[in-house]
Design an enzyme around this catalytic site. Structure first.
Site, PDB file in Angstrom:
ATOM      1  N   LYS A 121      80.252   6.886  30.968  1.00 13.87           N
ATOM      2  CA  LYS A 121      79.202   6.571  29.998  1.00 13.87           C
ATOM      3  C   LYS A 121      79.014   7.686  28.970  1.00 13.87           C
ATOM      4  CE  LYS A 121      79.029   3.176  32.620  1.00 13.87           C
ATOM      5  NZ  LYS A 121      80.029   3.772  33.498  1.00 13.87           N
ATOM      6  N   SER A 469      83.943  -1.993  38.047  1.00 18.25           N
ATOM      7  CA  SER A 469      84.632  -0.790  37.621  1.00 18.25           C
ATOM      8  C   SER A 469      85.934  -1.150  36.921  1.00 18.25           C
ATOM      9  CB  SER A 469      84.937   0.083  38.843  1.00 18.25           C
ATOM     10  OG  SER A 469      85.861   1.094  38.524  1.00 18.25           O
TER      11      SER A 469
END
Length: 555
Positions: A121, A469
């Site tokens: 992120k 993921s």
């Protein structure tokens, strides 16, 4: 210079006094101030070495007449946060990172920025800040981890360890074998070695034009990574002189280039959250609806882990992102006039690129598939769309239908998988894990890996309003929008309902009548929020749908 507002004139003597308390000389104060955003910490393997990268950036800045001034950024390791409450805090750090960079950069009137991220992120958070601030910026990542090696198994990565847990649970792997994976899968610093979210976003930074060639693929431990960082520091001074700003680079055409490269590489489905969020900050409308159009004309040229056996170091050796772009240019799939931080166009950047390994980067005449690595599905179960990494789905699972097995959280489904309560043909439904309902839209690598490790990835599908993921493989469909917490149709699914999946046709359907759907909608009762205080509660109140990038709602 922007920094003049904090250092020029008689009235700024107090400000200069504080700068001299930092040890700055008059000569350094006179030069442009370049903010260097350092996301180094001691909890993320991808960030443990970033002090080295930042020092190289600062050396490059000084070589070209600037004064580097470092400040920090937070970060979360998704792998370590995975599978427990910590994962709720992963996606939401993206906004914290962007906001904190904005605050420091504006408060200190930097002339330009070099941002040093690496993992999941942090990269999109920094790119969002770059687009929002619109002052000259270069992003230089810390580079990828090397793949691990296990005798008789070849190259492995973190996703193999998660899958090994499933194999151990299924009784097909011993504890000693599992320990081998644990000890060998992550052999160096850097972002995990497959085409997971971190490496996806570092590659797409290069495709967007905000990173120098090599940003996405040079391994973390190579001296070339240090040289790239020095060049980034040096080049930011040239970018500043040219007054070349992020929004001059991150145009609509540049985002289309990035989306095209995304399809060719087979990037993480998380790119379908991050690219729209970055575009939003740049003032560019980018809907996930366009993804299928781009995919339809973009061949998938790479099968990197988890879709295949190659890793980022192999992509680097094959010529990297620039070589992939060179292949795509053969069909005029890119806008090569787009500007980049090199000061050259995308076309000029790839002029000297070559595909050095056609096993890793397939020639465009002989792709892995004629369509891209990501697909967006719609239907009565996902009216606003959902996302799957098509390139990592077994051919026999591209079309599937089966009974719904409904779970209200990741923990519930993990328990069911580990207790052998999932059967071949099932469609696992995990809901109330979206941006608002989670809150935080957890990544769910544990259940997908357990399914793969048990050998069920060709028989069982998973769908969720949460996300998966980049290390996930199989028919794992995430980002279902609207999410359950907002009354989306996934909230109405009942145990045993038939769910129809057709990835090639872009369809996700709950096989009930419109009347049944409407009846269930009328009886829907909004859930009590799971979190009522702290940042997660504020995040849940402010966040928008996954279909729009899970950005904060506009005021």
């Amino acid at each position: 210079m922007r920094s003049d507002r904090s250092k020029k004139g008689i009235e700024r003597a107090p400000h200069r006094s504080l700068m001299k308390a930092l040890g700055l000389t008059d000569r350094e104060i006179e030069r442009p101030f370049i903010g260097v955003v350092n996301s180094a910490n001691e909890i993320i393997p991808g960030h443990i070495h970033l002090r080295r990268i930042v020092d190289a950036v600062k050396a490059g800045i000084r070589m070209n007449g600037g004064t580097p001034m470092e400040f920090p950024s937070i970060g979360v390791c998704d792998g370590i946060a995975m599978g427990h409450e910590g994962m709720r805090y992963s996606l939401c750090t993206r906004e914290l990172i962007a906001d904190s960079i904005e605050a420091v950069a504006m408060a200190h009137a930097f002339d330009a920025l070099v941002m040093v991220p690496n993992c999941d992120k942090v990269v999109p958070g920094m790119l969002m800040a770059a687009a929002r601030l619109n002052i000259p910026t270069i992003v230089v990542s810390g580079g990828a981890m090397l793949a691990g090696k296990i005798k008789g198994k070849g190259a492995v990565s973190l996703s193999n360890v998660f899958e090994a847990v499933g194999s151990y649970t299924a009784g097909t792997m011993s504890e000693a074998e599992l320990l081998q994976y644990e000890n060998n899968a992550c052999p160096s610093c850097g972002s995990c070695s497959g085409m997971f979210t971190a490496n996806s976003m570092n590659c797409l930074t290069e495709a967007l034009g905000l990173g120098l060639p090599g940003n996405g693929t040079i391994p973390s431990v190579y001296a070339e990574r240090d040289r790239l960082a020095k060049e980034a520091g040096y080049q930011i001074m040239e970018v500043l002189k040219a007054d070349l700003r992020p929004r001059d680079i991150m145009t609509e055409q540049a985002f289309m280039n990035a989306l095209t490269v995304d399809m060719a590489l087979g990037c993480s489905t998380n790119s379908m959250l991050h690219l729209p969020a970055i575009a939003h900050e740049a003032g560019v409308a980018l809907s996930i609806d366009i993804a299928n159009d781009v995919s339809a004309r973009t061949p998938n040229l790479c099968h990197l882990a988890p879709a295949g056996s190659h890793h980022i170091e192999d992509l680097y050796a094959a010529g990297g992102v620039q070589a992939v772009m060179k292949e795509l240019s053969k069909r005029d799939l890119l806008d090569l006039t787009c500007r980049t931080v090199t000061g050259k166009s995308a076309g000029e950047n790839i002029a000297a690129a070559f595909n050095l390994d056609t096993e890793v980067i397939r020639p465009i005449e002989d792709p892995f598939s004629e369509t891209g690595g990501i697909a967006v599905l719609k239907g009565n179960l996902a009216p606003d769309g959902c996302v799957v990494k098509r390139s990592a789905v077994a051919p026999e699972m591209l079309k599937h239908q089966g009974p719904a097995r409904v779970f209200e959280s990741e923990e519930d489904v993990n328990a069911a998988i580990m207790n052998r309560k999932i059967n071949k043909g099932d469609v696992i439904v995990i809901r109330y894990e979206g941006p608002k309902g989670g809150p935080g839209m957890r990544e769910m690598l544990s259940p997908t890996s357990a399914i793969a490790g048990m050998g069920l990835d060709k028989d069982v599908a998973l769908i969720t309003d949460g996300r998966f993921s980049g290390a996930t493989r199989g028919a794992s469909i995430g980002h279902i929008s609207p999410e359950a917490a907002e009354g989306g149709p996934i909230a109405y699914v009942e145990e045993g309902d038939t769910i129809i999946i057709d990835i090639q046709a872009g369809l996700l359907k709950l096989d009930i009548t419109d009347e049944q759907m409407e009846q269930r909608k009328r009886s829907f009762v909004p859930p009590t929020p799971k979190v009522r205080s702290g940042y997660l509660a504020r995040y849940a109140a402010m966040v928008s749908s996954a279909s729009t990038g899970a950005v904060f709602k506009d005021l």
